[in-house]
Scaffold this motif. Structure first.
Motif, mmCIF file in Angstrom:
data_model
loop_
_atom_site.group_PDB
_atom_site.id
_atom_site.type_symbol
_atom_site.label_atom_id
_atom_site.label_comp_id
_atom_site.label_asym_id
_atom_site.label_seq_id
_atom_site.Cartn_x
_atom_site.Cartn_y
_atom_site.Cartn_z
ATOM 1 N N ALA A 186 10.433 9.443 8.891
ATOM 2 C CA ALA A 186 10.928 9.774 7.389
ATOM 3 C C ALA A 186 10.948 8.594 6.693
ATOM 4 O O ALA A 186 10.358 8.465 5.476
ATOM 5 C CB ALA A 186 12.082 10.532 7.311
ATOM 6 N N GLU A 187 11.599 7.515 6.996
ATOM 7 C CA GLU A 187 11.492 6.311 6.470
ATOM 8 C C GLU A 187 10.166 5.666 6.148
ATOM 9 O O GLU A 187 9.953 5.283 5.251
ATOM 10 C CB GLU A 187 12.473 5.332 7.122
ATOM 11 N N LYS A 188 9.464 5.526 7.175
ATOM 12 C CA LYS A 188 7.970 5.063 7.092
ATOM 13 C C LYS A 188 7.160 5.829 5.966
ATOM 14 O O LYS A 188 6.508 5.338 5.066
ATOM 15 C CB LYS A 188 7.266 4.980 8.168
ATOM 16 N N ALA A 189 7.447 7.340 5.956
ATOM 17 C CA ALA A 189 6.693 8.075 4.948
ATOM 18 C C ALA A 189 7.093 7.903 3.549
ATOM 19 O O ALA A 189 6.424 7.650 2.650
ATOM 20 C CB ALA A 189 6.833 9.719 5.398
ATOM 21 N N LYS A 190 8.521 7.438 3.502
ATOM 22 C CA LYS A 190 9.057 7.174 1.977
ATOM 23 C C LYS A 190 8.420 5.809 1.932
ATOM 24 O O LYS A 190 8.046 5.549 0.678
ATOM 25 C CB LYS A 190 10.716 6.998 2.226
ATOM 26 N N ASP A 191 8.486 4.770 2.617
ATOM 27 C CA ASP A 191 7.857 3.472 2.543
ATOM 28 C C ASP A 191 6.545 3.411 2.058
ATOM 29 O O ASP A 191 6.030 2.646 1.322
ATOM 30 C CB ASP A 191 7.916 2.526 3.603
ATOM 31 N N PHE A 192 5.743 4.615 2.408
ATOM 32 C CA PHE A 192 4.227 4.904 2.233
ATOM 33 C C PHE A 192 4.240 5.423 0.671
ATOM 34 O O PHE A 192 2.964 6.032 0.481
ATOM 35 C CB PHE A 192 3.422 5.439 3.150
ATOM 36 N N GLY A 193 5.232 5.765 0.100
ATOM 37 C CA GLY A 193 5.197 6.406 -1.086
ATOM 38 C C GLY A 193 5.566 7.827 -1.199
ATOM 39 O O GLY A 193 5.477 8.552 -2.541
ATOM 40 N N ALA A 194 5.818 8.551 -0.072
ATOM 41 C CA ALA A 194 5.826 9.904 -0.083
ATOM 42 C C ALA A 194 7.317 10.709 -0.637
ATOM 43 O O ALA A 194 8.155 9.657 -0.639
ATOM 44 C CB ALA A 194 5.743 10.519 1.132
ATOM 45 N N GLU A 195 7.251 11.641 -1.196
ATOM 46 C CA GLU A 195 8.495 12.277 -1.481
ATOM 47 C C GLU A 195 8.861 12.914 -0.260
ATOM 48 O O GLU A 195 8.081 14.121 0.245
ATOM 49 C CB GLU A 195 8.160 13.194 -2.509
ATOM 50 N N VAL A 196 9.975 12.537 0.517
ATOM 51 C CA VAL A 196 10.283 13.098 1.758
ATOM 52 C C VAL A 196 11.460 13.871 2.001
ATOM 53 O O VAL A 196 12.586 13.683 1.241
ATOM 54 C CB VAL A 196 10.464 11.852 2.591
ATOM 55 N N PRO A 216 0.789 -1.254 -0.051
ATOM 56 C CA PRO A 216 0.050 -0.125 -0.006
ATOM 57 C C PRO A 216 1.073 1.308 -0.151
ATOM 58 O O PRO A 216 2.030 1.357 0.499
ATOM 59 C CB PRO A 216 -0.827 -0.101 1.151
ATOM 60 N N LEU A 217 0.451 2.277 -0.756
ATOM 61 C CA LEU A 217 1.020 3.470 -0.914
ATOM 62 C C LEU A 217 0.311 4.636 -0.732
ATOM 63 O O LEU A 217 -0.025 5.585 -1.425
ATOM 64 C CB LEU A 217 1.820 3.490 -2.290
ATOM 65 N N PRO A 218 -0.362 4.819 0.747
ATOM 66 C CA PRO A 218 -1.222 5.882 1.040
ATOM 67 C C PRO A 218 -0.469 7.237 0.866
ATOM 68 O O PRO A 218 -1.364 8.282 0.676
ATOM 69 C CB PRO A 218 -1.331 5.481 2.429
ATOM 70 N N LEU A 219 0.627 7.443 0.850
ATOM 71 C CA LEU A 219 1.320 8.845 0.760
ATOM 72 C C LEU A 219 1.765 9.094 -0.683
ATOM 73 O O LEU A 219 2.673 10.019 -0.825
ATOM 74 C CB LEU A 219 2.260 8.985 1.707
ATOM 75 N N GLN A 220 1.519 8.110 -1.459
ATOM 76 C CA GLN A 220 2.183 8.388 -3.136
ATOM 77 C C GLN A 220 1.526 9.751 -3.555
ATOM 78 O O GLN A 220 0.551 10.125 -3.244
ATOM 79 C CB GLN A 220 1.553 7.318 -4.047
ATOM 80 N N GLY A 221 2.554 10.502 -4.019
ATOM 81 C CA GLY A 221 2.269 11.662 -4.689
ATOM 82 C C GLY A 221 2.147 12.620 -3.669
ATOM 83 O O GLY A 221 1.873 14.027 -3.859
ATOM 84 N N LYS A 222 2.310 12.479 -2.461
ATOM 85 C CA LYS A 222 2.450 13.552 -1.289
ATOM 86 C C LYS A 222 3.820 14.041 -0.913
ATOM 87 O O LYS A 222 4.827 13.119 -0.988
ATOM 88 C CB LYS A 222 1.820 12.916 -0.110
ATOM 89 N N LYS A 223 3.917 15.071 -0.558
ATOM 90 C CA LYS A 223 5.257 15.695 0.029
ATOM 91 C C LYS A 223 5.190 15.699 1.533
ATOM 92 O O LYS A 223 4.325 16.220 2.151
ATOM 93 C CB LYS A 223 5.453 17.100 -0.481
ATOM 94 N N VAL A 224 6.211 15.095 2.332
ATOM 95 C CA VAL A 224 6.312 15.118 3.540
ATOM 96 C C VAL A 224 7.663 15.751 4.058
ATOM 97 O O VAL A 224 8.634 15.540 3.571
ATOM 98 C CB VAL A 224 6.326 13.591 3.952
ATOM 99 N N LEU A 225 7.606 16.542 4.882
ATOM 100 C CA LEU A 225 8.551 17.127 5.507
ATOM 101 C C LEU A 225 8.867 16.780 6.967
ATOM 102 O O LEU A 225 7.997 16.980 7.846
ATOM 103 C CB LEU A 225 8.463 18.822 5.589
#
Ligand SMILES: Cc1cc2nc3c(=O)[nH]c(=O)nc-3n(C[C@H](O)[C@H](O)[C@H](O)COP(=O)(O)O)c2cc1C
Length: 393
Positions: free
Chosen positions: A219-229, A181-190
């Motif tokens: 940061a690592e989890k957000a990346k695994d969820f597809g975010a640009e971190v 699952p990539l619930p943060l795909q296309g999202k930017k996370v800081l």
């Protein structure tokens, strides 16, 4: 992607060297990687590089000179979990779409039915060639993922569509082959993490016990969820996270500038860093010498980063509060005063929680009045639960 068996097929594009980085990142995530190269690919990158990166022999021949002659592709058809063609040339795309099997790459791709991803890279005219477009259409209809190439400057210095897709899109594409699952795909996370250091003089500083582990885990989890971190980190002894854009800072002021410059387009801001509340008012530029007198250092309040970005971002703000007492009162106050959407409370004086520890116990307070406690667990698991909670509330 731990323990997944992935075949990386490298074909003859100038972007072949970028496959090395993808192989490296997949290995870092625990995948078993086997590389196959077309004859043309070997004109661009040597097979020794891939052999060293994968710890596996590289397959280059359909009729090798060993007794097992040419059966590798059949064996792999049984054992593989996924195939990734990176970079995928126009030639290989067209051949595979049309059932041509005249070398080790096209034969393997015509035999194997595993989930397959193509990451094309080519001159924009090759990409726009109707034969290529038709082949891409056929592959997609067959169920393969064919990523769209990026637009921009090509190796030939022409502008156009044809650049290899960004690494994050390739890796997210691979994850989607496994239905991760990539619930943060296309999202930017800081994310901010770690302590800051405030100079007392050129050789001494005021800091705190933050290890950065909680922020790095998020940061690592957000990346695994597809975010640009993007991760803004104070001085810590943790390794940089692959695929995460790292910004290393030292002082509260540097962190404030980095946050200001990166907050406007973030969808989620995890403010985990333990930013100094005070800094020495007037640090001398020469080392303070030892003498027998008592010394005092005048401290001035440091900029409140959280308050300073209020109204400057449309993203959801998730701020950490580390307390020693009256935590709940503090968390509720910060929620209101600092404009955060969520406050995550943890305690510095609790065993197995807060600073330095590899585990944490947190309570999430949300603007809407909800409150939930996450029981003590490893910080990477806490990070996952925090993100899941934020996404669902
Ligand atoms: C310098 C150079 C760069 C090339 N870059 C690409 C490329 O980016 N994409 C592509 O489709 N073909 C590119 N080609 C052409 C392919 O290498 C050629 O079509 C070859 O037959 C592809 O074989 P393969 O698909 O078996 O690897 C390039 C050729 C040269 C000489």
């Amino acid at each position: 992607m731990k323990n997944k068996n992935i075949l990386i097929v490298v074909t003859g594009s100038i972007a072949a060297y970028k496959a090395c980085e993808v192989v490296r990142l997949l290995r870092k995530e625990g995948a078993n990687v086997q590389v196959m190269m077309s004859k043309s690919a070997m004109e661009f990158v040597g097979k020794t590089t891939f052999a060293a990166l994968t710890d596996n022999e590289v397959i280059t021949e359909i009729f090798p000179k060993t007794p097992k002659a040419g059966l590798e592709h059949i064996e792999m058809a049984i054992e593989l979990d996924a195939i990734v063609v990176i970079p995928a040339t126009a030639n290989t795309i067209c051949k595979v779409a049309n059932g041509v099997a005249d070398d080790v790459v096209s034969t393997t791709l015509s035999v194997c039915e595993q989930p397959t991803l193509f990451a094309p890279a080519m001159n924009f005219r090759m990409w726009q060639n109707p034969a290529t477009l038709e082949a891409v259409e056929k592959l997609r209809k067959k169920g393969s993922i064919v990523l769209d190439p990026e637009e921009g400057q090509l190796a030939s210095l022409h502008e156009g569509e044809g650049r290899l897709p960004e690494l994050i899109d390739i890796l997210n594409g691979i994850r989607s082959l496994f239905e991760i699952p990539l619930p943060l795909q296309g999202k930017k996370v800081l994310v901010t993490a770690g302590p800051t250091r405030e100079a007392i003089d050129p050789v001494r500083f005021i800091s705190n016990r933050s290890s950065g582990k909680m922020g790095y885990s998020l940061a690592e989890k957000a990346k695994d969820f597809g975010a640009e971190v993007s991760l803004i980190s104070g001085p810590v002894s943790l390794s940089p996270i692959p695929e995460v854009h790292m910004l290393v800072v030292e002082t509260a002021e540097e962190m404030a500038v980095a946050v200001k410059n990166n907050c406007s387009d973030a969808d989620y801001l995890f403010m985990v860093a333990a930013v100094s509340d005070y800094s020495p008012a007037d640090p001398p530029d020469k080392k303070i010498k030892r003498d027998s007198e008592n010394k005092s250092i005048e401290l001035k309040p440091a900029l409140d980063i959280l308050k300073s970005i209020k109204g400057k971002t449309k993203g959801k703000i998730i701020a950490f509060a580390l307390e020693t007492h009256d935590g709940e009162v503090e968390a509720q106050r910060k929620l209101v005063e600092k404009g955060a959407d969520f406050i995550i409370l943890n305690y510095a004086n609790e065993k197995g929680a807060g600073f330095e520890s590899s585990t944490n116990r947190v309570t999430i307070f949300s603007k809407s009045g909800n409150q939930i406690e996450l029981k003590k667990d490893r910080k990477d698991r806490i990070a996952k639960k925090i993100i899941e909670y934020i996404l669902n509330n």
